[in-house]
Design an enzyme around this catalytic site. Structure first.
Site, short mmCIF file in Angstrom:
data_model
loop_
_atom_site.label_atom_id
_atom_site.label_comp_id
_atom_site.label_asym_id
_atom_site.label_seq_id
_atom_site.Cartn_x
_atom_site.Cartn_y
_atom_site.Cartn_z
N GLU A 281 0.81 -1.22 0.00
CA GLU A 281 0.00 0.00 0.00
C GLU A 281 0.85 1.27 0.00
O GLU A 281 0.43 2.30 -0.52
CB GLU A 281 -0.94 0.02 1.22
CG GLU A 281 -2.10 -0.95 1.13
CD GLU A 281 -1.69 -2.36 1.56
OE1 GLU A 281 -2.54 -3.25 1.50
OE2 GLU A 281 -0.53 -2.56 1.95
N ASP A 323 20.65 18.75 -30.66
CA ASP A 323 21.02 19.71 -31.68
C ASP A 323 22.37 20.30 -31.32
O ASP A 323 22.89 20.07 -30.23
CB ASP A 323 19.95 20.80 -31.83
CG ASP A 323 19.71 21.58 -30.55
OD1 ASP A 323 20.18 21.12 -29.49
OD2 ASP A 323 19.06 22.63 -30.60
N ASP A 623 11.99 21.95 -33.02
CA ASP A 623 12.29 20.75 -32.24
C ASP A 623 11.08 20.19 -31.51
O ASP A 623 11.13 19.06 -31.02
CB ASP A 623 13.39 21.05 -31.21
CG ASP A 623 14.70 21.45 -31.84
OD1 ASP A 623 15.06 20.83 -32.86
OD2 ASP A 623 15.35 22.37 -31.34
N ASN A 713 2.32 -2.11 6.69
CA ASN A 713 2.56 -1.72 5.31
C ASN A 713 2.57 -0.21 5.09
O ASN A 713 3.27 0.28 4.21
CB ASN A 713 1.49 -2.34 4.39
CG ASN A 713 1.67 -3.84 4.25
OD1 ASN A 713 2.56 -4.42 4.89
ND2 ASN A 713 0.84 -4.47 3.45
N THR A 716 4.94 1.76 9.23
CA THR A 716 6.34 1.42 9.47
C THR A 716 7.11 1.21 8.16
O THR A 716 8.15 1.82 7.94
CB THR A 716 6.45 0.17 10.37
OG1 THR A 716 5.83 -0.94 9.70
CG2 THR A 716 5.75 0.41 11.68
#
Length: 887
Positions: A281, A323, A623, A713, A716
């Protein structure tokens, strides 16, 4: 030394052989202007609709990983797990806000760059000259342009005097082009966005805004749809894989559990827990934060990322198409050599800064010490309309670059200034004559000064100036001079010849001249570019020059920059090539000269068919289409047009090619860190998945609750992974070739690493859980939960470098990581001792012996990887000769 501001301009000159300005016409009336605007609109280039802020924010929530998180939050909310849903929602919101802030800040920075420019135009309306905003021009307006002006629209000349125009933003040609009424095709037309290098002209506005050449190229750019970056494709693929895996595994667990008699609700929550455990997550937020920090760092290094993942994509580039004018070179014509009969001179310094010097035989020389050099420098000053001045931004040029180079040369040679009143007549340069003639006061008489292309100037000369006076130009001397001129030309220098003779005030005929010598000019390479190209080449990145300039100059610059001797393909040759032939050509060493915008797009497309990641640099409107077609478009922030900046992914605020190489190194660091924390997060999640699945097979109670998995998840792991994302470069990024386009973020070796760490952390957590289960499920679950958190924190040291020991990179070299570890471990201790968190996470306090058990199982996660890396280092360094010292 003569001050640059003391260098005279020229007063009114009697023009011979050139067009005289006509008396100003009345121009349009105010009523005619209003009627024309109602039909044609404003003189503004199509910029495309600016994406509203709300759309920029909403598109942050369309990434596959984010969509999976949103779905998980919805399921949790539907099941009544409001806390879980709120936690996931906060992560999704954080990710979106971070991405929005970076993208909107980049857009705002570009708007600030645009707002610094307030173009205006001088027009004749109602019989009077007036200055108006360039956007107010309409077809039919009579515009007046002079040296230093930017052409505000497409114009057709009505009258012109000594007019030369810098068309490099459209053609790439670094030398100004002569313009005249009734001249060859294109010579009587001025294109919007080009710059007037010298002279003055009156011209009718024929096209504005979208109808101009700029507008047509911008429309071509719009045909290129939005592109997806390399990292976006890889993360999307990973998200699909993780999403499919989470659904299949969760469904299998639910089916297995209900099949053996477990309650459906419990099994559904277990399946949801597994799905939550599989999907990292925190990954979207960690990626966004890491890239945002990298983008902020690159702004301090003069690279503005318009898209968050632009720098990382540049790090994967295998080819840079660039270029020449202004990117590899300084876009400042510079005299580097002088040829006279008595001596050969070298000139130091570049650009229009006159602090260099003229040297002969490595000794500095002044005009006062060398009469021949003095005469040559005087002629260069007299046949001149340019001025160089010092301002806040350094030395700047007003006038044509070639003439500015001659002024700077005279200042470096300490030549006396020329009085503005000295010039009495002039015959301007023309493409037919290829030379310029000026009569000026000289002592009690007059002198005719001649400057121009070497062939006609030498042909008009009958004598040669030497230290002892003059000598007849014999065939042998003419051949010697011709060889010297050809030698300069072969090395890519633009050769300007100079001659003089006494005259009367009416004699402007170029005959019986005394040849003084010739000067070699070049738009010099930027001093830092050669090393930058060497660094890029050392990193396995090809550099291909694509320029509108001539092939001789292109080859000379390529050689000077260490690009070797590549095959040179002209635009006309490219037109005749099939796509297959072009693909074969770009597979080898090649450069392109005399190119047009469509050519650049073909070259980029041909390289992409070879599965190469292509970066394209550019500054001109020509360009823009190729910048958008390339995998990563890089525009120039100072010289770049709005069209090129809008099409680019990255804007160089200092217009420096070397900044690209720094951005490549930063991009590689970013990808290395993304790969590190992706593997780190997945190894953590793998441990959770294996532990849950094995525990289910063993028939025990849930080892982790859904809220505990989210805590691991999001709180920490996420904080630690962000700290891992700012890990410094290991110093080897620019020593290895670019990763392949198909190279995955995880890969087979990464998968094995993930499984090994996941298996160990799962086994250790299960051992702790079942060992303490007799003390109660809450104690066992809290210990297993805390153990998994500690294991995941300690294992991060193994992911700081996938090849080097922490003894080599330094245990304390990433203070953010140490702070993150301290904070997250403290949070985990608080989660088991503070009442509100105990209630939220369903934890209880652990005894010191239980914490000791956890630390005992965690120690091998630091010791074993370090030992493996040290042994590998010892072996690779020759049986320990370079064994790393502890840091």
């Amino acid at each position: 030394m003569t001050g640059a501001d003391e260098k005279p301009g020229v007063g009114h000159r009697a023009l011979a052989g050139g067009a005289q300005p006509r008396a100003p016409a009345r121009g349009l009336t105010s009523a005619e202007v209003a009627e024309a605007r109602s039909r044609h609109g404003w003189n503004e280039l199509p910029r495309g609709k600016r994406t509203p802020a709300v759309i920029v924010l909403l598109r942050q929530f369309t990434a596959p990983l984010v969509l999976i998180l949103i779905a998980a939050a919805g399921i949790a909310l539907a099941l009544g797990e409001a806390i879980d849903a709120a936690a996931i929602g906060m992560v999704v919101l954080l990710n979106g806000v971070l991405g929005f802030v970076q993208e909107w800040r980049a857009e705002t920075a570009l708007e600030a760059l645009r707002s610094m420019l307030t173009p205006s135009a001088l027009v004749v309306r109602d019989g009077e000259e007036r200055i108006v905003a360039a956007r107010e021009l309409v077809p039919g307006d009579l515009a007046i342009v002079t040296a230093g002006d930017s052409v505000p629209a497409d114009l057709d000349l009505v009258s012109a005097v000594e007019l030369r125009v810098d068309e490099s933003v459209v053609t790439g040609e670094s030398v100004p082009v002569e313009k005249a009424v009734g001249g060859p095709e294109g010579a009587g037309r001025l294109l919007m966005g080009t710059g007037v290098a010298s002279g003055r002209a009156e011209a009718l506005v024929t096209a504005i805004g979208p109808a101009t050449m700029f507008g047509q190229i911008a429309e071509l750019t719009e045909t290129e749809g939005p592109k997806e970056t390399h990292l976006q494709r890889q993360l999307a693929r990973l998200a699909r894989q993780l999403g499919i895996a989470s659904i299949l595994i969760a469904a299998a667990i639910v089916a297995l559990g209900t099949g053996v008699g477990r309650p459906l609700f419990d099994m559904f929550m277990t399946g949801l827990s597994l799905a939550v455990a599989i999907v990292p997550e925190g990954l979207p937020a960690v990626v966004t934060i890491t890239l945002a920090l990298g983008a902020s760092a690159m702004v301090r290094k003069n690279a503005l990322a318009r898209r968050l993942q632009a720098v990382e994509t540049l790090g994967a580039a295998s080819v840079i198409c660039t270029d020449k004018t202004g990117t590899l070179t300084e876009n400042k014509m510079t005299a580097t050599e002088v040829w006279t009969e008595p001596a050969r001179y070298t000139v130091t310094g570049t650009g229009y800064d006159p602090t260099g010097h003229v040297a002969r035989d490595d000794a500095r020389i002044r005009a006062a010490d060398d009469p021949v050099l003095a005469d040559l420098l005087e002629t260069g000053l007299v046949c001149n309309h340019a001025k160089v001045r010092r301002g806040g931004a350094g030395w700047t040029l007003i006038g044509a670059p070639t003439e500015g180079a001659l002024v700077t040369l005279a200042l470096k040679g300490w030549a006396p200034s020329v009085s503005p009143d000295a010039v009495v007549a002039e015959r301007p340069f023309s493409s037919e004559r290829k030379r310029m003639s000026v009569i000026a006061h000289h002592g009690d008489g007059y002198r005719l000064h001649l400057k121009g292309a070497p062939e006609p100037v030498l042909a008009a000369s009958t004598t040669l100036r030497t230290a002892d006076g003059t000598r007849p130009l014999t065939p042998e001397l003419r051949a010697e001079i011709g060889r010297a001129q050809e030698d300069m030309a072969r090395r890519g220098l633009r050769v300007i010849a100079l001659a003089t003779r006494p005259t009367d005030v009416r004699d402007l005929e170029d005959s019986d001249m005394t040849y003084l010598g010739h000067v070699g000019l070049i738009d010099p390479p930027r001093p830092e570019v050669r090393d930058a190209i060497a660094a890029a080449t050392g990193a396995g990145i090809r550099v291909i020059m694509i320029t509108g300039d001539n092939p001789v100059t292109a080859r000379a610059i390529a050689t000077a920059l260490g690009l070797g001797d590549p095959r040179c393909i002209l635009g006309a040759e490219l037109d005749a090539m099939s796509d297959e032939a072009l693909r074969d050509a770009v597979a080898g060493d090649v450069l392109f000269a005399r190119t047009l915008p469509a050519h650049k797009m073909r070259v980029v497309s041909a390289l992409q068919t070879l599965s190469l990641i292509v970066a394209m640099t550019g500054d001109g409107v020509n360009d823009a289409p190729a910048l958008k077609r390339a995998d990563i478009g890089v525009a120039m922030g100072i010289r770049g047009t709005d069209a090129s900046k809008d099409a680019a992914d990255l804007v160089l605020l200092d217009d420096n090619f070397a900044t690209i190489v720094a951005a490549i190194a930063e991009g590689r660091r970013q990808f290395d860190n993304v790969r590190k924390f992706v593997r780190y997060l997945l190894s953590s999640n793998a441990g959770e998945v294996i532990a849950i699945a094995a525990n289910l097979a063993l028939g025990g109670p849930l080892i982790f609750l859904a809220t505990q998995i989210l805590w691991m998840n999001l709180v920490t792991d996420g904080v630690t992974a962000v700290a891992l994302g700012v890990e410094k470069s290991e110093g080897q990024q620019m020593e290895s070739p670019p990763r392949k386009k198909s190279a995955p973020i995880v890969g087979r070796s990464g998968l094995m690493l993930i499984l090994m760490f996941g298996t160990y952390t799962a086994t250790a957590s299960l051992w702790i859980f079942y060992t303490l289960l007799p003390l109660g499920v809450d104690v066992a679950r809290t210990a297993a939960f805390s153990g998994m958190v500690v294991f995941e924190k300690l294992s991060v040291f193994a992911f700081r470098s996938l090849t080097q020991s922490c003894f080599r990179i330094g245990w304390f070299s990433n203070p953010f990581l140490l702070i993150a570890l301290t904070v997250t471990l403290a949070l985990q201790f608080i989660a088991t001792t503070w009442g509100p968190l105990q209630t939220l996470l369903k934890t209880v306090a652990l005894s010191p012996s239980q914490w000791g058990m956890i630390l005992a199982f965690g120690a091998p996660l630091v010791i074993v990887p370090e030992a493996v890396k040290l042994i590998r280092s010892w072996r690779s360094s020759g049986a320990g000769r370079d064994f790393p010292e502890p840091v």
